[in-house]
Design a protein around this motif. Structure first.
Motif, PDB file in Angstrom:
ATOM      1  N   GLY A 204      -6.656  24.884   0.203  1.00 63.85           N
ATOM      2  CA  GLY A 204      -8.179  24.684  -0.130  1.00 63.85           C
ATOM      3  C   GLY A 204      -8.544  25.765  -1.222  1.00 63.85           C
ATOM      4  O   GLY A 204      -9.826  25.875  -1.111  1.00 63.85           O
ATOM      5  N   LYS A 205      -7.643  26.171  -2.070  1.00 63.50           N
ATOM      6  CA  LYS A 205      -8.108  26.908  -3.055  1.00 63.50           C
ATOM      7  C   LYS A 205      -7.607  26.225  -4.456  1.00 63.50           C
ATOM      8  O   LYS A 205      -7.771  27.001  -5.691  1.00 63.50           O
ATOM      9  N   GLY A 206      -7.739  25.152  -4.628  1.00 65.64           N
ATOM     10  CA  GLY A 206      -7.419  24.308  -5.929  1.00 65.64           C
ATOM     11  C   GLY A 206      -8.325  24.487  -6.898  1.00 65.64           C
ATOM     12  O   GLY A 206      -8.037  24.598  -8.184  1.00 65.64           O
ATOM     13  N   GLY A 207      -9.658  24.644  -6.273  1.00 67.62           N
ATOM     14  CA  GLY A 207     -10.718  24.657  -7.415  1.00 67.62           C
ATOM     15  C   GLY A 207     -10.939  26.155  -7.887  1.00 67.62           C
ATOM     16  O   GLY A 207     -11.677  26.399  -8.951  1.00 67.62           O
ATOM     17  N   GLU A 208     -10.419  27.091  -7.403  1.00 70.88           N
ATOM     18  CA  GLU A 208     -10.185  28.399  -8.140  1.00 70.88           C
ATOM     19  C   GLU A 208      -8.890  29.158  -8.503  1.00 70.88           C
ATOM     20  O   GLU A 208      -8.857  30.062  -8.528  1.00 70.88           O
ATOM     21  N   THR A 209      -7.908  28.044  -8.747  1.00 68.79           N
ATOM     22  CA  THR A 209      -6.752  28.272  -9.202  1.00 68.79           C
ATOM     23  C   THR A 209      -6.475  27.836 -10.463  1.00 68.79           C
ATOM     24  O   THR A 209      -6.832  26.728 -10.950  1.00 68.79           O
ATOM     25  N   SER A 210      -6.261  28.817 -11.492  1.00 72.62           N
ATOM     26  CA  SER A 210      -5.974  28.499 -13.014  1.00 72.62           C
ATOM     27  C   SER A 210      -4.392  28.681 -13.167  1.00 72.62           C
ATOM     28  O   SER A 210      -3.864  29.731 -12.913  1.00 72.62           O
ATOM     29  N   ILE A 211      -3.878  27.814 -13.994  1.00 70.64           N
ATOM     30  CA  ILE A 211      -2.435  27.983 -14.248  1.00 70.64           C
ATOM     31  C   ILE A 211      -2.384  27.666 -15.758  1.00 70.64           C
ATOM     32  O   ILE A 211      -2.702  26.656 -16.218  1.00 70.64           O
ATOM     33  N   ILE A 212      -1.683  28.783 -16.433  1.00 70.60           N
ATOM     34  CA  ILE A 212      -1.510  28.550 -18.051  1.00 70.60           C
ATOM     35  C   ILE A 212       0.120  28.487 -18.349  1.00 70.60           C
ATOM     36  O   ILE A 212       0.715  29.228 -17.672  1.00 70.60           O
TER      37      ILE A 212
END
Length: 233
Positions: A204-212
């Motif tokens: 439930g943390k997809g909206g606050e996860t950033s991957i570069i």
């Protein structure tokens, strides 16, 4: 006349012989070696004396560490800017030591630059992240019904990276930084980011996860982006 006829004193002859003997000794190999040994011994003694000499301790100027100087925490320019921008509300906190302060500022700046954290953590942004997380979870759950998705999962499961999924995720979760090494084509670049994304969505943390993902060349970056997009269906 008597002085002119008198032979020279004998000591002059002996002096000449002595000079000749000395000159012969100076040119001999043994004399050269002896002089070299004496000079070498002097150099060793000089080096030992210099090493044994007590060194002066350099005591830093206390005023340089004063909080009134630019290096002090209270007037640290970077801390003020980070705190002003809302990146780290505890910037310049006197209770944190220098190492903690530097780590916190670096983490806050890196999060802001990468987009991993918003500048202002207000109620509206939290609501948007929660909404995005719920939407991503809904979309990922719906993919299970897709034949294309199931076929793609079979292809991904054949990659060597699939066998190391749990190990990689545990290393990332338990460490501040993790290095993943593997042979070409094992799935380092395409699979590891998806592992992180899928776990974040499930939590439930997809909206606050950033991957570069970075690549050395533009063509490589485009190829990786296209491959990952195809695998996400």
């Amino acid at each position: 006349r008597a002085d002119i006829d008198d032979p020279p004193p004998p000591q002059h002859a002996s002096d000449d012989n002595q000079v000749l003997d000395v000159s012969r000794e100076d040119t001999s190999l043994e004399s050269k070696l002896s002089r070299w040994e004496q000079e070498h011994a002097k150099r060793l003694a000089s080096t030992a004396a210099a090493a044994a000499k007590p060194k002066k301790k350099v005591v830093p100027n206390v005023r340089k560490n004063d909080s009134k100087t630019p290096t002090g925490k209270a007037s640290n320019w970077l801390a003020k800017q980070v705190q002003k921008a809302g990146l780290d509300r505890h910037a310049g906190d006197e209770t944190r030591d220098e190492t903690q302060e530097i780590d916190a500022l670096a983490a806050a700046a890196a999060n802001a630059l990468s987009g991993a954290a918003p500048i202002e953590d207000d109620v509206h942004s939290a609501e948007r992240r929660a909404s995005a997380s719920a939407r991503l979870l809904e979309l990922e759950t719906a993919k299970v019904q897709s034949d294309k998705w199931r076929e793609m999962q079979k292809v991904r499961a054949k990659l060597p990276a699939a066998d190391m999924k749990v190990v990689v995720l545990d290393a990332i979760e338990s460490s501040r930084a993790a290095v993943v090494s593997g042979a070409t084509g094992c799935g380092k670049t395409t699979q590891v980011p998806q592992f992180i994304f899928e776990e974040a969505v499930k939590a439930g943390k997809g909206g606050e996860t950033s991957i570069i993902i970075t690549q050395p060349r533009r063509l490589s970056a485009i190829a990786v982006a296209e491959r990952v997009a195809d695998e996400r269906c």
